[in-house]
Design an enzyme around this catalytic site. Structure first.
Site, PDB file in Angstrom:
ATOM      1  N   ASP A 293      23.764 -12.029 -17.054  1.00 50.13           N
ATOM      2  CA  ASP A 293      25.961 -11.970 -16.657  1.00 50.13           C
ATOM      3  C   ASP A 293      25.915 -10.931 -15.302  1.00 50.13           C
ATOM      4  O   ASP A 293      27.137 -10.566 -15.376  1.00 50.13           O
ATOM      5  CB  ASP A 293      25.668 -11.564 -17.903  1.00 50.13           C
ATOM      6  CG  ASP A 293      25.739 -10.739 -18.902  1.00 50.13           C
ATOM      7  OD1 ASP A 293      25.018 -10.008 -18.183  1.00 50.13           O
ATOM      8  OD2 ASP A 293      26.993 -10.398 -19.769  1.00 50.13           O
ATOM      9  N   GLU A 294      25.509 -10.101 -15.102  1.00 51.46           N
ATOM     10  CA  GLU A 294      26.097  -8.769 -14.398  1.00 51.46           C
ATOM     11  C   GLU A 294      24.441  -8.837 -12.913  1.00 51.46           C
ATOM     12  O   GLU A 294      23.876  -9.435 -13.161  1.00 51.46           O
ATOM     13  CB  GLU A 294      25.178  -7.426 -15.081  1.00 51.46           C
ATOM     14  CG  GLU A 294      26.422  -6.642 -15.415  1.00 51.46           C
ATOM     15  CD  GLU A 294      25.811  -5.625 -16.658  1.00 51.46           C
ATOM     16  OE1 GLU A 294      25.927  -4.148 -15.804  1.00 51.46           O
ATOM     17  OE2 GLU A 294      25.475  -5.688 -17.254  1.00 51.46           O
TER      18      GLU A 294
ATOM     19  N   ASP B  13      29.913  -8.897 -12.704  1.00 51.96           N
ATOM     20  CA  ASP B  13      29.981  -8.591 -14.436  1.00 51.96           C
ATOM     21  C   ASP B  13      30.485 -10.124 -15.357  1.00 51.96           C
ATOM     22  O   ASP B  13      31.218 -10.288 -15.120  1.00 51.96           O
ATOM     23  CB  ASP B  13      30.228  -7.842 -14.965  1.00 51.96           C
ATOM     24  CG  ASP B  13      30.297  -7.645 -16.389  1.00 51.96           C
ATOM     25  OD1 ASP B  13      29.732  -8.745 -17.376  1.00 51.96           O
ATOM     26  OD2 ASP B  13      29.131  -5.869 -17.305  1.00 51.96           O
TER      27      ASP B  13
END
Length: 653
Positions: free
Chosen positions: A203-204, A113
């Site tokens: 974003d992960e 993350d």
DNA sequence: GCGGATCAC
DNA sequence: TATGGTGATCCGC
């Protein structure tokens, strides 16, 4: 069952849950924050919202939920009457033992993350922002910087409220192109460790490093440290990672030992809200029967068993044990099920103006359908009144819908007409029951090519060619697990607190300290803390999980790489095992049973089982039905690379 | 198949 | 003054 225990939901004033609902999470968490205290933040937020239509709508929803809980408890008291608790518990314990027996600890899954992603990128481009409380977004914030979070500012929060909390807040607009670019760079690095990694938003992601570690003789920690270091060196961005289940911190890394006891201990005090699929509503429903943490699931197992339909026993038991899918696969184009567009605007009553908005949306959708190569058979109109109440109206066609703006607009108008005199604040269109035009074209081209070459190249049907093939055939590598985890949304500050206690770390958020590049603490939307899932870890995909109806696990099962060895030696004689889901006795080894269980957990199998074996009185708790009421399914698997998570982004704007 | 809800990100 | 957009799933008709 004495009805005595339950806490009368009615006694908890709406204001309490409502205030929390409005406030969201963030800020603080209790204790420590020297700056402002959460109660004060909540007060400011509620104050700013008071009287607005948004507020009234939240109030309405809050009341509906309160009433629902009241009915639920009544139902529970009724259902628990005359039930032999010990017997039910014993039955559930048996289930637990069997689930435990099939725990698969062979895969190492990392949940990565990026820390306060948008804010971090903005900081790279404008170092002057460092140390200033700033946020990214326009009407609604997509990200809040570490400094801003100290004031209670969080993503998903409207700008005007954020300014009330933090008058000096610097608000900058989104630069989606930059985020996409940086996201790509980081994802490319992750792919070096696992070509099949599953991105979850921009974003992960979930990465199965089992093979990589083996091939490079690295421990999971070494591998992840290296990976994070590479990301920082090449992009100047920091990422947090959870190996197996866990909780991440900004620029942190955490590994949960792959031991059933350790995993269970970790889960024990973990807020139920942290479980993917358990949102604010389910959190309250569970809370009403005494479940706040995953450990509470065990204590309340009898009620959960009796009320399986309402809560989804299997899903919760897996959560309690910290067992979840460990299959990680990249998102596939064929998995797309709908495509749509919607827009919010200042309330409009004039029909001509509403039509104009609808036309804009139709144009946008048309463009996306054309670009993406999609068409479909069902079109759904969505509209939100100025009161924030949402409605949908759909229509299925006999033929594939045209992707032309005019046609989409016409269908939308037709659906809207009967509803008409309306005052709207949002309108949208969505097409489902899709057909992949690109695949079709490709297939055709291939067919033609083959015709001319007369050489049957490969049999792979165009459409089904799972990811560039490597998928099944080569299944050499294992897939990875995936599960989404993450949590957060608007509201949950408390949990953070709980977690803080739990892991003792979370404080960074308030801890002023060095603002390292960033902390991920609070982001609402993209929330941070997550645990990862690991292999054995959390349990989101419950029953239905297997990716939905579309895929009975067979797909996965068959391609499952199976780690050879694994427990081969264990039992050589084929044992007879009982499936915890359907109760059937199977002559197979653990692997076979695992596959069978995966199958049983699929929605379709559940349905079949249900109709086949009538549904006996609720009590038996037998394993058959498992309709996860609570059980969401599929965790992350979000969009493909282009669209990214966080608070939306679609550059069109 | 449709519409409402809930959730993730 | 003012509270997002895209996609998915599940349940009850």
């Amino acid at each position: 069952m004495p009805h005595k225990d339950s806490n009368p939901p009615s006694s908890t004033p709406d204001t309490d849950s409502l205030v929390r609902r409005l406030a969201g999470p963030s800020t603080t968490k209790a204790g420590q924050a020297v700056s402002i205290d959460q109660t004060e933040i909540n007060r400011i937020i509620a104050e700013a919202s008071k009287g607005s239509k948004f507020y009234e709508n939240e109030k309405r929803k809050d009341k509906e939920l309160t009433d629902r809980i009241e009915r639920l408890l009544k139902h529970r008291d009724e259902a628990m009457k005359g039930v032999d608790l010990a017997k039910v518990e014993q039955s559930v314990d048996k289930l637990i033992a069997q689930l435990e027996a099939h725990r698969d600890l062979s895969q190492t899954i990392v949940h990565v993350d990026m820390d306060a992603f948008y804010a971090s990128v903005e900081l790279l481009d404008n170092p002057d922002l460092a140390s200033k409380p700033f946020a990214v977004g326009q009407g609604v914030l997509t990200t809040a910087s570490y400094e801003a979070r100290k004031f209670g500012v969080r993503s998903g929060m409207p700008t005007f409220i954020a300014r009330k909390l933090c008058p000096e807040l610097v608000v900058i607009s989104n630069h989606f192109h930059r985020y996409s670019e940086m996201s790509e760079k980081v994802m490319a690095i992750f792919r070096r460790y696992d070509p099949n990694m599953a991105a979850a938003g921009c974003d992960e992601g979930y990465i199965n490093i089992t093979s990589y570690c083996e091939e490079h003789s690295l421990t999971a920690e070494e591998c992840v440290s290296q990976m994070r270091k590479v990301v920082h060196e090449e992009t100047k961005l920091t990422v947090s990672a959870g190996i197996a289940p866990n909780k991440n911190k900004p620029n942190g890394q955490f590994k949960l030992e792959f031991e059933p006891e350790v995993i269970k201990a970790f889960m024990h005090d973990l807020s139920i809200r942290k479980v993917p699929g358990v949102g604010r509503v389910h959190e309250r429903l569970l809370d009403s029967i005494g479940i706040k943490t995953c450990g509470d699931i065990f204590a309340q197992r009898a009620v959960l068993s009796v009320m399986d339909k309402e809560f989804g026993l299997m899903f919760l038991l897996q959560t309690y044990l910290g067992i979840a899918s460990n299959v990680v696969e990249p998102w596939q184009r064929e998995e797309r099920k709908s495509i749509g567009a919607e827009r919010t605007f200042n309330p409009i009553s004039d029909t001509a103006k509403i039509h104009a908005k609808l036309e804009e949306v139709a144009a946008e959708l048309s463009g996306d359908m054309t670009d993406g190569g999609w068409t479909g058979k069902t079109i759904t109109l969505k509209y939100k009144l100025d009161t924030y109440k949402v409605f949908t109206r759909a229509k299925s066609l006999d033929k594939w819908v045209s992707t032309k703006k005019e046609d989409l607009f016409a269908i939308g108008k037709e659906l809207l007409k009967p509803e008409l005199p309306l005052t709207l604040r949002l309108i949208g269109l969505r097409v489902t029951k899709l057909k992949d035009l690109k695949a079709e074209a490709e297939s055709k081209a291939r067919g033609i090519k083959r015709f001319f070459e007369s050489g049957p190249s490969d049999g792979s049907p165009a459409k089904k060619r799972r990811k560039e093939d490597s998928g099944e055939a080569e299944s050499e590598i294992l897939q990875l697990s995936q599960d989404g985890f993450a949590t957060s949304m608007p509201g949950y500050a408390d949990e953070a607190e709980a977690e803080a206690d739990h892991m003792a770390d979370l404080d960074e958020r308030d801890e002023v300290q060095s603002l390292k590049p960033s902390s991920k603490a609070g982001a609402a939307v993209p929330q941070p803390s997550s645990h990862t899932a690991g292999q054995g870890f959390v349990a989101p995909k419950p029953a239905s999980s297997g990716s939905g109806p579309s895929s009975p696990p067979s797909k996965k099962a068959s391609s499952r790489p199976t780690n050879h060895d694994r427990e081969s030696s264990a039992d050589e004689s084929i044992p007879v095992l009982e499936c915890p889901i359907c109760g059937k006795l199977l002559e197979t080894d653990n692997q076979g049973l695992n596959e069978h269980i995966d199958f049983c957990l699929s929605k379709q199998a559940i349905k079949e089982a249900q109709s086949a074996s009538l549904k006996p009185p609720s009590q038996s708790s037998r394993t058959t039905k498992n309709g996860p009421k609570l059980a969401p399914s599929k965790a992350a698997k979000k969009g493909p690379g282009d669209r990214d998570g966080s608070l939306n982004f679609r550059k069109k704007g």
